[in-house]
Design a protein around this motif. Structure first.
Motif, PDB file in Angstrom:
ATOM      1  N   MET A   1       0.843  -1.189   0.000  1.00 48.06           N
ATOM      2  CA  MET A   1       0.000   0.000   0.000  1.00 48.06           C
ATOM      3  C   MET A   1       0.878   1.238   0.000  1.00 48.06           C
ATOM      4  O   MET A   1       1.256   1.739   1.051  1.00 48.06           O
ATOM      5  CB  MET A   1      -0.921   0.009   1.231  1.00 48.06           C
ATOM      6  CG  MET A   1      -1.947   1.139   1.232  1.00 48.06           C
ATOM      7  SD  MET A   1      -2.808   1.235   2.809  1.00 48.06           S
ATOM      8  CE  MET A   1      -3.609  -0.340   2.872  1.00 48.06           C
ATOM      9  N   ALA A   2       1.216   1.707  -1.193  1.00 47.47           N
ATOM     10  CA  ALA A   2       2.041   2.887  -1.304  1.00 47.47           C
ATOM     11  C   ALA A   2       3.258   2.798  -0.417  1.00 47.47           C
ATOM     12  O   ALA A   2       3.551   3.661   0.390  1.00 47.47           O
ATOM     13  CB  ALA A   2       1.229   4.129  -0.970  1.00 47.47           C
ATOM     14  N   THR A   3       4.020   1.725  -0.566  1.00 55.07           N
ATOM     15  CA  THR A   3       5.117   1.468   0.359  1.00 55.07           C
ATOM     16  C   THR A   3       6.407   2.155  -0.007  1.00 55.07           C
ATOM     17  O   THR A   3       7.327   2.184   0.798  1.00 55.07           O
ATOM     18  CB  THR A   3       5.380  -0.044   0.420  1.00 55.07           C
ATOM     19  OG1 THR A   3       5.680  -0.529  -0.890  1.00 55.07           O
ATOM     20  CG2 THR A   3       4.193  -0.781   0.996  1.00 55.07           C
ATOM     21  N   LYS A   4       6.507   2.696  -1.219  1.00 54.70           N
ATOM     22  CA  LYS A   4       7.756   3.308  -1.638  1.00 54.70           C
ATOM     23  C   LYS A   4       7.684   4.817  -1.464  1.00 54.70           C
ATOM     24  O   LYS A   4       6.645   5.434  -1.535  1.00 54.70           O
ATOM     25  CB  LYS A   4       8.054   2.963  -3.105  1.00 54.70           C
ATOM     26  CG  LYS A   4       8.254   1.473  -3.338  1.00 54.70           C
ATOM     27  CD  LYS A   4       8.573   1.204  -4.795  1.00 54.70           C
ATOM     28  CE  LYS A   4       8.774  -0.285  -5.025  1.00 54.70           C
ATOM     29  NZ  LYS A   4       9.076  -0.595  -6.426  1.00 54.70           N
TER      30      LYS A   4
ATOM     31  N   ASP B   1       7.917   8.524   3.798  1.00 54.80           N
ATOM     32  CA  ASP B   1       6.830   8.038   4.648  1.00 54.80           C
ATOM     33  C   ASP B   1       5.700   9.056   4.792  1.00 54.80           C
ATOM     34  O   ASP B   1       4.522   8.686   4.795  1.00 54.80           O
ATOM     35  CB  ASP B   1       7.373   7.680   6.035  1.00 54.80           C
ATOM     36  CG  ASP B   1       8.220   6.416   6.005  1.00 54.80           C
ATOM     37  OD1 ASP B   1       8.105   5.662   5.020  1.00 54.80           O
ATOM     38  OD2 ASP B   1       9.009   6.202   6.943  1.00 54.80           O
ATOM     39  N   SER B   2       6.042  10.327   4.929  1.00 55.93           N
ATOM     40  CA  SER B   2       5.003  11.344   5.103  1.00 55.93           C
ATOM     41  C   SER B   2       4.125  11.454   3.861  1.00 55.93           C
ATOM     42  O   SER B   2       2.913  11.633   3.959  1.00 55.93           O
ATOM     43  CB  SER B   2       5.634  12.705   5.414  1.00 55.93           C
ATOM     44  OG  SER B   2       6.436  13.167   4.330  1.00 55.93           O
ATOM     45  N   HIS B   3       4.751  11.319   2.682  1.00 56.67           N
ATOM     46  CA  HIS B   3       3.970  11.345   1.446  1.00 56.67           C
ATOM     47  C   HIS B   3       3.087  10.108   1.347  1.00 56.67           C
ATOM     48  O   HIS B   3       1.949  10.183   0.863  1.00 56.67           O
ATOM     49  CB  HIS B   3       4.902  11.428   0.229  1.00 56.67           C
ATOM     50  CG  HIS B   3       5.529  12.767   0.051  1.00 56.67           C
ATOM     51  ND1 HIS B   3       6.884  12.950  -0.059  1.00 56.67           N
ATOM     52  CD2 HIS B   3       4.982  14.004  -0.026  1.00 56.67           C
ATOM     53  CE1 HIS B   3       7.151  14.238  -0.199  1.00 56.67           C
ATOM     54  NE2 HIS B   3       6.011  14.899  -0.183  1.00 56.67           N
ATOM     55  N   ASN B   4       3.577   8.969   1.781  1.00 62.07           N
ATOM     56  CA  ASN B   4       2.778   7.744   1.780  1.00 62.07           C
ATOM     57  C   ASN B   4       1.526   7.910   2.638  1.00 62.07           C
ATOM     58  O   ASN B   4       0.426   7.546   2.230  1.00 62.07           O
ATOM     59  CB  ASN B   4       3.600   6.572   2.308  1.00 62.07           C
ATOM     60  CG  ASN B   4       4.667   6.118   1.331  1.00 62.07           C
ATOM     61  OD1 ASN B   4       4.588   6.408   0.143  1.00 62.07           O
ATOM     62  ND2 ASN B   4       5.667   5.423   1.829  1.00 62.07           N
ATOM     63  N   VAL B   5       1.708   8.436   3.846  1.00 65.47           N
ATOM     64  CA  VAL B   5       0.586   8.610   4.765  1.00 65.47           C
ATOM     65  C   VAL B   5      -0.436   9.582   4.184  1.00 65.47           C
ATOM     66  O   VAL B   5      -1.646   9.331   4.227  1.00 65.47           O
ATOM     67  CB  VAL B   5       1.095   9.107   6.140  1.00 65.47           C
ATOM     68  CG1 VAL B   5      -0.079   9.473   7.033  1.00 65.47           C
ATOM     69  CG2 VAL B   5       1.963   8.045   6.812  1.00 65.47           C
ATOM     70  N   LYS B   6       0.041  10.687   3.632  1.00 63.43           N
ATOM     71  CA  LYS B   6      -0.870  11.680   3.043  1.00 63.43           C
ATOM     72  C   LYS B   6      -1.637  11.088   1.867  1.00 63.43           C
ATOM     73  O   LYS B   6      -2.831  11.342   1.689  1.00 63.43           O
ATOM     74  CB  LYS B   6      -0.087  12.907   2.595  1.00 63.43           C
ATOM     75  CG  LYS B   6       0.495  13.728   3.742  1.00 63.43           C
ATOM     76  CD  LYS B   6       1.337  14.878   3.218  1.00 63.43           C
ATOM     77  CE  LYS B   6       1.954  15.661   4.367  1.00 63.43           C
ATOM     78  NZ  LYS B   6       2.846  16.759   3.879  1.00 63.43           N
ATOM     79  N   PHE B   7      -0.934  10.286   1.067  1.00 58.56           N
ATOM     80  CA  PHE B   7      -1.579   9.672  -0.091  1.00 58.56           C
ATOM     81  C   PHE B   7      -2.656   8.689   0.347  1.00 58.56           C
ATOM     82  O   PHE B   7      -3.774   8.678  -0.193  1.00 58.56           O
ATOM     83  CB  PHE B   7      -0.512   8.973  -0.940  1.00 58.56           C
ATOM     84  CG  PHE B   7      -1.060   8.196  -2.098  1.00 58.56           C
ATOM     85  CD1 PHE B   7      -1.854   8.810  -3.054  1.00 58.56           C
ATOM     86  CD2 PHE B   7      -0.790   6.837  -2.232  1.00 58.56           C
ATOM     87  CE1 PHE B   7      -2.363   8.096  -4.127  1.00 58.56           C
ATOM     88  CE2 PHE B   7      -1.287   6.119  -3.300  1.00 58.56           C
ATOM     89  CZ  PHE B   7      -2.081   6.752  -4.254  1.00 58.56           C
TER      90      PHE B   7
END
Length: 424
Positions: free
Chosen positions: A1-4, A7-13
């Motif tokens: 789940m959007a692992t790449k 990290d902050s961009h992953n969470v926002k996405f």
């Protein structure tokens, strides 16, 4: 789940995708089910189904990435936003069968597995010395031939730029223009060849030529009388501009949320339901509804087994009307009811048809990923495939997308246009 990625961009996405699904749920409850219950959009929520809808949606988010680094990344993002989100929303809020949703998610899982297998950076496509020249010459010649045919056929006398009158001209102009192979050729010019010229001119910063080809596309719209034609250049330019600034995926769900909010605001503030009908019901929930309809219909009636296309000489077609009209009659709309590759695959060969299409599509995506690692900018691959992908996911059979909507032709042009002299 959007692992790449960061990290902050992953969470926002991830939060953006969750908010997007919540907004679709809100739109369905307070608009779609309110005004279109007569069309089958009821509000009969079930707690178990609603929780399962979120489980399936969250699982599907694993296929996405917080940054678009491959063409397949854009495909999966589009699939989640335009197919999985409305499909799970409708399932959770209207007591639908889970089977079509599960098969759709599994289909994307198969495609994801194929595109993720090994490293797509492996070189496997030759660079043709004069390939780019061939691609440009072919595209330009095709555009000029189409312009000539418009004037020779006399259809230019029926040119119209008024969006509200397109249906007054579409049938007449289509009968004049789409003679023989003209239906394929005209579609390729407006969806592929002219878009390739616009994309290449953007790449080379030839903005005057970009303007010329965009105006030419507006001219094509005036005689073809299909509203989507005039928006294709905006998609190409939008993708080009987007990749110049960022490749973060979060931009796309945010933009779609803005469109949904604006459409709903038109109803809430001005009591005008048309924008919400176009941009919420028609764009998202009608394809989702048709997915359930296709599965319901072809679970109890004969499959087609491609007897209306590649196997027409070997298998007898079981219906009196074209496939989309058969489903349209079943729904009661009296019009054609096209839907995406999952529905058409199921119509042809049940769940096996869906997975056959999934495998083919996975291979095509893998090819596109490889093409755009060197010699072709990623944004160009995304820009030239977004229209065929959208058609494939929501209103077209895979074979039709490959031919009529030009997915095969796009791959050929991108293959020809690659060069060793440019790295991205």
């Amino acid at each position: 789940m959007a692992t790449k990625g960061n990290d902050s961009h992953n969470v926002k996405f991830i939060l953006a995708l969750i908010c997007y699904r919540c907004l679709l749920d809100f739109s369905y409850v307070f608009f779609v089910s309110k005004f279109y219950q007569y069309a089958g959009f009821k509000l009969t929520p079930d707690l178990y189904a609603y929780l399962m809808s979120w489980v399936l949606y969250l699982v599907s988010m694993f296929f996405t990435r917080s940054k678009i680094k491959k063409v397949s990344d854009s495909f999966f993002l589009l699939a989640i936003l335009s197919v999985i989100a409305p499909l799970t929303s409708l399932y959770g809020l209207d007591e639908r069968e889970i089977y079509p949703v599960a098969i759709t998610v599994l289909s994307f899982a198969v495609i994801y597995g194929i595109t993720s297998f090994r490293d797509s950076k492996i070189s496997g496509f030759p660079y043709l010395v004069e390939g780019r020249t061939i691609a440009l010459t072919t595209s330009l010649a095709s555009v000029l031939i189409f312009v000539g045919w418009i004037f020779m056929s006399g259809v230019v006398s029926n040119a119209n730029l008024d969006f509200t009158k397109v249906y007054d001209f579409r049938e007449t102009n289509s009968a004049i223009l789409n003679v023989g192979v003209g239906g394929y050729f005209n579609s390729w010019v407006t969806k592929i060849f002219n878009m390739f010229l616009i994309a290449f001119c953007l790449h080379k910063k030839r903005y005057m030529l970009v303007s010329m080809f965009v105006l030419l596309q507006v001219f094509f719209f005036s005689v073809i009388a299909v509203k989507s034609v005039v928006f294709y250049p905006l998609l190409v330019i939008g993708v080009w501009y987007y990749f110049r600034k960022s490749n973060f995926s979060i931009v796309i769900p945010l933009l779609l949320m803005i469109v949904i909010i604006m459409a709903y605001s038109a109803y809430f503030v001005f009591d005008d339901i048309r924008p919400s009908s176009w941009f919420i019901r028609r764009a998202f929930f009608v394809p989702a509804e048709l997915t359930f309809v296709y599965f319901e219909f072809f679970s109890v009636t004969p499959n087609v087994y491609w007897s209306n296309s590649i196997f027409s000489n070997f298998i007898e077609y079981p219906y009196q009307q074209p496939l989309s009209w058969v489903v349209g009659d079943f729904v009661g709309t009296g019009t054609h009811a096209n839907n995406g590759y999952v529905s058409s695959g199921y119509a042809h060969f049940g769940v096996f048809g869906v997975f056959i299409y999934s495998i083919i599509l996975g291979i095509f995506l893998k090819i596109l990923n490889r093409l755009c690692y060197s010699g072709i900018p990623l944004w160009m691959g995304v820009a030239l495939t977004v229209v065929p992908f959208r058609s494939l996911l929501t209103n077209s059979d895979l074979l039709v997308t490959m031919m009529t909507h030009g997915l095969l032709l796009t791959i050929v042009l991108l293959t020809l246009a690659r060069t060793k002299n440019e790295k991205y």
